[in-house]
Design a protein around this motif. Structure first.
Motif, PDB file in Angstrom:
ATOM      1  N   VAL A  21       0.834  -1.200   0.000  1.00 33.34           N
ATOM      2  CA  VAL A  21       0.000   0.000   0.000  1.00 33.34           C
ATOM      3  C   VAL A  21       0.868   1.250   0.000  1.00 33.34           C
ATOM      4  CG1 VAL A  21      -1.995  -1.097   1.102  1.00 33.34           C
ATOM      5  CG2 VAL A  21      -0.255  -0.016   2.525  1.00 33.34           C
ATOM      6  N   TYR A  22       0.261   2.357  -0.386  1.00 29.82           N
ATOM      7  CA  TYR A  22       0.931   3.656  -0.473  1.00 29.82           C
ATOM      8  C   TYR A  22       0.871   4.300   0.904  1.00 29.82           C
ATOM      9  CZ  TYR A  22       1.923   8.287  -2.488  1.00 29.82           C
ATOM     10  OH  TYR A  22       2.465   9.508  -2.797  1.00 29.82           O
ATOM     11  N   LEU A  23       2.034   4.488   1.536  1.00 29.22           N
ATOM     12  CA  LEU A  23       2.108   4.965   2.916  1.00 29.22           C
ATOM     13  C   LEU A  23       1.321   6.254   3.176  1.00 29.22           C
ATOM     14  CD1 LEU A  23       3.164   4.610   5.807  1.00 29.22           C
ATOM     15  CD2 LEU A  23       5.236   5.816   5.090  1.00 29.22           C
ATOM     16  N   PRO A  24       1.453   7.307   2.346  1.00 28.23           N
ATOM     17  CA  PRO A  24       0.707   8.545   2.644  1.00 28.23           C
ATOM     18  C   PRO A  24      -0.813   8.369   2.664  1.00 28.23           C
ATOM     19  CG  PRO A  24       2.477   9.001   1.111  1.00 28.23           C
ATOM     20  CD  PRO A  24       2.404   7.505   1.253  1.00 28.23           C
ATOM     21  N   ALA A  25      -1.322   7.288   2.099  1.00 26.51           N
ATOM     22  CA  ALA A  25      -2.772   7.050   2.095  1.00 26.51           C
ATOM     23  C   ALA A  25      -3.246   6.260   3.314  1.00 26.51           C
ATOM     24  CB  ALA A  25      -3.172   6.308   0.821  1.00 26.51           C
ATOM     25  N   THR A  26      -2.312   5.773   4.124  1.00 27.08           N
ATOM     26  CA  THR A  26      -2.689   5.000   5.312  1.00 27.08           C
ATOM     27  C   THR A  26      -3.130   5.937   6.435  1.00 27.08           C
ATOM     28  OG1 THR A  26      -0.416   4.979   6.149  1.00 27.08           O
ATOM     29  CG2 THR A  26      -1.073   3.123   4.749  1.00 27.08           C
ATOM     30  N   PRO A  27      -3.842   5.410   7.438  1.00 28.53           N
ATOM     31  CA  PRO A  27      -4.262   6.254   8.569  1.00 28.53           C
ATOM     32  C   PRO A  27      -3.063   6.863   9.305  1.00 28.53           C
ATOM     33  CG  PRO A  27      -5.393   4.138   8.616  1.00 28.53           C
ATOM     34  CD  PRO A  27      -4.338   4.045   7.559  1.00 28.53           C
ATOM     35  N   GLN A  28      -3.273   8.014   9.897  1.00 24.19           N
ATOM     36  CA  GLN A  28      -2.219   8.749  10.595  1.00 24.19           C
ATOM     37  C   GLN A  28      -1.547   7.902  11.678  1.00 24.19           C
ATOM     38  OE1 GLN A  28      -1.627  11.795   9.287  1.00 24.19           O
ATOM     39  NE2 GLN A  28       0.226  11.918  10.495  1.00 24.19           N
ATOM     40  N   GLU A  29      -2.339   7.156  12.448  1.00 25.35           N
ATOM     41  CA  GLU A  29      -1.753   6.352  13.530  1.00 25.35           C
ATOM     42  C   GLU A  29      -0.828   5.261  12.986  1.00 25.35           C
ATOM     43  OE1 GLU A  29      -6.046   4.963  12.864  1.00 25.35           O
ATOM     44  OE2 GLU A  29      -5.098   6.879  13.284  1.00 25.35           O
ATOM     45  N   PHE A  30      -1.120   4.742  11.780  1.00 31.06           N
ATOM     46  CA  PHE A  30      -0.234   3.756  11.150  1.00 31.06           C
ATOM     47  C   PHE A  30       1.069   4.426  10.734  1.00 31.06           C
ATOM     48  CE2 PHE A  30       1.466   1.446   7.501  1.00 31.06           C
ATOM     49  CZ  PHE A  30       1.414   0.136   7.946  1.00 31.06           C
ATOM     50  N   GLN A  31       0.980   5.629  10.164  1.00 26.06           N
ATOM     51  CA  GLN A  31       2.156   6.360   9.680  1.00 26.06           C
ATOM     52  C   GLN A  31       3.082   6.796  10.803  1.00 26.06           C
ATOM     53  OE1 GLN A  31       1.259   9.558   6.922  1.00 26.06           O
ATOM     54  NE2 GLN A  31      -0.605   8.507   6.289  1.00 26.06           N
ATOM     55  N   GLU A  32       2.532   7.074  11.967  1.00 27.25           N
ATOM     56  CA  GLU A  32       3.321   7.626  13.059  1.00 27.25           C
ATOM     57  C   GLU A  32       3.866   6.588  14.033  1.00 27.25           C
ATOM     58  OE1 GLU A  32       0.670  10.501  14.731  1.00 27.25           O
ATOM     59  OE2 GLU A  32       1.038  11.936  13.121  1.00 27.25           O
ATOM     60  N   GLY A  33       3.347   5.384  13.993  1.00 22.51           N
ATOM     61  CA  GLY A  33       3.777   4.366  14.953  1.00 22.51           C
ATOM     62  C   GLY A  33       4.828   3.440  14.386  1.00 22.51           C
ATOM     63  N   VAL A  34       5.073   2.379  15.121  1.00 17.64           N
ATOM     64  CA  VAL A  34       5.902   1.288  14.625  1.00 17.64           C
ATOM     65  C   VAL A  34       5.004   0.065  14.525  1.00 17.64           C
ATOM     66  CG1 VAL A  34       8.094   2.133  15.544  1.00 17.64           C
ATOM     67  CG2 VAL A  34       6.681   0.648  16.935  1.00 17.64           C
ATOM     68  N   VAL A  35       5.362  -0.861  13.667  1.00 23.86           N
ATOM     69  CA  VAL A  35       4.548  -2.047  13.437  1.00 23.86           C
ATOM     70  C   VAL A  35       5.349  -3.262  13.863  1.00 23.86           C
ATOM     71  CG1 VAL A  35       3.300  -3.383  11.696  1.00 23.86           C
ATOM     72  CG2 VAL A  35       3.410  -0.894  11.501  1.00 23.86           C
ATOM     73  N   THR A  36       4.758  -4.080  14.694  1.00 26.20           N
ATOM     74  CA  THR A  36       5.433  -5.314  15.117  1.00 26.20           C
ATOM     75  C   THR A  36       5.185  -6.392  14.071  1.00 26.20           C
ATOM     76  OG1 THR A  36       3.532  -6.189  16.328  1.00 26.20           O
ATOM     77  CG2 THR A  36       5.055  -4.752  17.561  1.00 26.20           C
ATOM     78  N   ARG A  37       5.996  -7.412  14.116  1.00 28.50           N
ATOM     79  CA  ARG A  37       5.833  -8.543  13.201  1.00 28.50           C
ATOM     80  C   ARG A  37       4.440  -9.169  13.400  1.00 28.50           C
ATOM     81  NH1 ARG A  37       7.804  -9.953   8.636  1.00 28.50           N
ATOM     82  NH2 ARG A  37       9.862  -9.366   9.361  1.00 28.50           N
ATOM     83  N   ALA A  38       3.998  -9.266  14.655  1.00 34.74           N
ATOM     84  CA  ALA A  38       2.676  -9.837  14.947  1.00 34.74           C
ATOM     85  C   ALA A  38       1.571  -8.974  14.339  1.00 34.74           C
ATOM     86  CB  ALA A  38       2.475  -9.973  16.451  1.00 34.74           C
ATOM     87  N   GLU A  39       1.705  -7.654  14.438  1.00 28.48           N
ATOM     88  CA  GLU A  39       0.704  -6.757  13.852  1.00 28.48           C
ATOM     89  C   GLU A  39       0.684  -6.891  12.327  1.00 28.48           C
ATOM     90  OE1 GLU A  39       0.488  -2.958  16.897  1.00 28.48           O
ATOM     91  OE2 GLU A  39       2.199  -3.098  15.528  1.00 28.48           O
ATOM     92  N   LEU A  40       1.858  -6.990  11.722  1.00 23.32           N
ATOM     93  CA  LEU A  40       1.929  -7.154  10.275  1.00 23.32           C
ATOM     94  C   LEU A  40       1.236  -8.451   9.857  1.00 23.32           C
ATOM     95  CD1 LEU A  40       3.116  -6.124   7.527  1.00 23.32           C
ATOM     96  CD2 LEU A  40       5.015  -7.670   7.966  1.00 23.32           C
ATOM     97  N   ASN A  41       1.517  -9.521  10.582  1.00 20.98           N
ATOM     98  CA  ASN A  41       0.872 -10.803  10.289  1.00 20.98           C
ATOM     99  C   ASN A  41      -0.645 -10.698  10.429  1.00 20.98           C
ATOM    100  OD1 ASN A  41       3.355 -11.955   9.773  1.00 20.98           O
ATOM    101  ND2 ASN A  41       3.554 -12.849  11.807  1.00 20.98           N
ATOM    102  N   GLU A  42      -1.101  -9.963  11.441  1.00 25.72           N
ATOM    103  CA  GLU A  42      -2.544  -9.773  11.649  1.00 25.72           C
ATOM    104  C   GLU A  42      -3.147  -8.953  10.506  1.00 25.72           C
ATOM    105  OE1 GLU A  42      -6.286 -10.159  13.234  1.00 25.72           O
ATOM    106  OE2 GLU A  42      -4.465 -11.271  13.760  1.00 25.72           O
ATOM    107  N   PHE A  43      -2.426  -7.903  10.071  1.00 28.18           N
ATOM    108  CA  PHE A  43      -2.896  -7.104   8.931  1.00 28.18           C
ATOM    109  C   PHE A  43      -3.035  -7.977   7.681  1.00 28.18           C
ATOM    110  CE2 PHE A  43      -0.969  -3.001  10.769  1.00 28.18           C
ATOM    111  CZ  PHE A  43      -2.207  -2.540  11.196  1.00 28.18           C
ATOM    112  N   GLN A  44      -2.098  -8.889   7.488  1.00 27.40           N
ATOM    113  CA  GLN A  44      -2.134  -9.752   6.313  1.00 27.40           C
ATOM    114  C   GLN A  44      -3.240 -10.799   6.415  1.00 27.40           C
ATOM    115  OE1 GLN A  44       2.036 -10.851   6.417  1.00 27.40           O
ATOM    116  NE2 GLN A  44       2.489  -9.480   4.704  1.00 27.40           N
ATOM    117  N   ALA A  45      -3.430 -11.346   7.612  1.00 29.50           N
ATOM    118  CA  ALA A  45      -4.440 -12.383   7.798  1.00 29.50           C
ATOM    119  C   ALA A  45      -5.859 -11.812   7.848  1.00 29.50           C
ATOM    120  CB  ALA A  45      -4.160 -13.167   9.081  1.00 29.50           C
TER     121      ALA A  45
END
Length: 126
Positions: A21-45
């Motif tokens: 996905v295009y980063l500037p189009a993602t929600p602000q909280e996604f752009q400003e935080g860090v993403v854990t491997r578990a969160e990434l897996n959850e986003f994908q699933a």
């Protein structure tokens, strides 16, 4: 002794790239935080609504645009496409069939054909 496992994290840009996905189009909280491997897996699933919407309608990053048009990223640049495009804009380009797009598709087809030829040759040598 038990070793402590640290949580693996990544920058939002890396996560966006992995999610396609295009980063500037993602929600602000996604752009400003860090993403854990578990969160990434959850986003994908189980992609949230915003992620589903971005994947469906865009705007899409250049690698996704290139793949949907059947050209290389360099081919997009040669055609003057340097920004993210929406699904609607990609479809419009497909319908318009500009000369640069037809030329880049032909170039990409030749590249794939040559790669297949080389792979076949290497397989015969092994």
């Amino acid at each position: 002794m038990k070793s402590q496992q640290t949580t693996q994290t990544m920058k939002p840009a890396t996560a966006a790239k992995k999610l396609g996905v295009y980063l500037p189009a993602t929600p602000q909280e996604f752009q400003e935080g860090v993403v854990t491997r578990a969160e990434l897996n959850e986003f994908q699933a189980n992609p949230p609504a915003w992620l589903q919407e971005l994947r469906r309608n865009g705007p899409h990053p250049r690698p996704v645009v290139a793949a949907r048009l059947g050209v290389s990223i360099a081919g997009l640049a040669r055609g003057g496409v340097t920004e993210a495009l929406t699904t609607e804009q990609i479809e419009a380009l497909r319908q318009e069939r500009p000369e640069w797009l037809e030329k880049e598709r032909a170039t990409q087809a030749e590249v794939r054909k040559e790669a297949a030829r080389i792979k076949g040759k290497q397989a015969q040598e092994d």
